[in-house]
Design an enzyme around this catalytic site. Structure first.
Site, PDB file in Angstrom:
ATOM      1  N   LYS A 155       1.325   4.198  -2.961  1.00 56.07           N
ATOM      2  CA  LYS A 155       1.015   5.538  -2.739  1.00 56.07           C
ATOM      3  C   LYS A 155       2.268   6.411  -3.048  1.00 56.07           C
ATOM      4  CE  LYS A 155      -3.224   5.259  -1.875  1.00 56.07           C
ATOM      5  NZ  LYS A 155      -4.344   5.796  -2.946  1.00 56.07           N
ATOM      6  N   THR A 188     -12.511   5.417   7.626  1.00 54.22           N
ATOM      7  CA  THR A 188     -13.280   5.012   6.634  1.00 54.22           C
ATOM      8  C   THR A 188     -13.346   3.472   6.266  1.00 54.22           C
ATOM      9  OG1 THR A 188     -11.438   5.012   4.899  1.00 54.22           O
ATOM     10  CG2 THR A 188     -12.604   7.182   5.327  1.00 54.22           C
ATOM     11  N   TYR A 204       0.899  -1.210   0.020  1.00 56.96           N
ATOM     12  CA  TYR A 204      -0.024  -0.012   0.105  1.00 56.96           C
ATOM     13  C   TYR A 204       1.087   1.433  -0.052  1.00 56.96           C
ATOM     14  CZ  TYR A 204      -3.479   3.415   1.600  1.00 56.96           C
ATOM     15  OH  TYR A 204      -4.443   4.683   1.582  1.00 56.96           O
TER      16      TYR A 204
END
Length: 255
Positions: free
Chosen positions: A164, A195, A160
């Protein structure tokens, strides 16, 4: 000139079409609602029909305009299919993401590939397909969503974080390629926002409290915190802002 006409000229998005991937939840949904409120016609891209219908209805009830497009960005073919469905867009917000973060020692090639497909390759494909049309029309805005893990490793950043970091590189290279033709490209860097993408960390109250304490404002982020920054970067007011990464993190990154 009235205050309203000045603000409309600077920040209004009337007659603009904005594609928002991952636009049915979290930061993507908040940005889609904000851009619609500023006058843009929204194209929502997500995998789930029910979520698309709910977000389209929410935007419509507030007086905005939105259309849902079911999209699977886990493959290049899916990204190309979305570009075909969109045709032309003035604004692209790449908010769709996947957050697989096993410890690096246990990271599989399949997890690496899945992460790169959604987080990096889909924004690349959509850019290659949609930015040339923006350049021909002389106006375009691309907004990527990056992460704190792009610049610092913590909480098992894994693939991840790498994806990014690559998105921030893509931001700069797209800006270099297209800004002279009126297309700006920038990235927003969230702090910790609870989220669906962050369910693992959100499940631990101690971690949530520790992350809030690391900010300068004393709280974790809300999806709605990104509304103003997104409208600004999408607007005429940001014509001279490109290739940048803007942290919307309550000071998390400087503490």
């Amino acid at each position: 000139m009235s205050e309203n006409s000045y603000l409309e000229r600077m920040f209004g998005l009337a007659e603009r079409t904005a594609l928002v991937t991952g636009g049915t939840s979290g930061i993507g949904r908040a940005i889609a609602v904000a851009l619609a409120s500023a006058g843009a016609r929204i194209l929502l891209a997500a995998r789930t029909e029910a979520a698309l219908a709910a977000t389209v209805a929410e935007i419509g009830a507030a007086g905005g305009s939105a259309v849902g497009i079911r999209a699977d960005l886990s493959t290049r073919a899916g990204a190309h299919a979305l570009a075909d469905a969109v045709g032309d867009a003035d604004i692209v917000v790449n908010s769709a993401g996947i957050n697989l973060r096993p410890p690096m020692s246990r990271l599989s090639e399949a997890e690496w590939d899945a992460t790169m497909a959604v987080n990096l390759e889909a924004p690349f494909v959509l850019g290659q397909r949609l930015i040339p049309g923006m350049a021909e029309r002389g106006f375009g805005r691309v907004i990527h969503i990056s992460s704190q893990q792009a610049q610092r490793s913590f909480a098992d950043s894994g693939a991840y974080g790498v994806s990014k970091a690559a998105i921030e590189g893509l931001t700069r290279t797209q800006a270099e390629a297209w800004s002279a033709l009126g297309v700006t490209v920038n990235a927003l860097i969230p702090g910790f926002v609870q989220t669906p993408l962050n369910t693992r960390l959100s499940a631990d109250p101690g971690v949530v409290a520790a992350l809030a304490a690391r900010t300068l404002v004393g709280r974790n982020g809300l999806a709605e915190d990104f509304a103003g920054a997104a409208v600004f970067l999408a607007s005429p007011a940001a014509a001279y802002v490109t290739g940048q990464t803007l942290a919307v993190d309550g000071g998390f990154s400087v503490h």
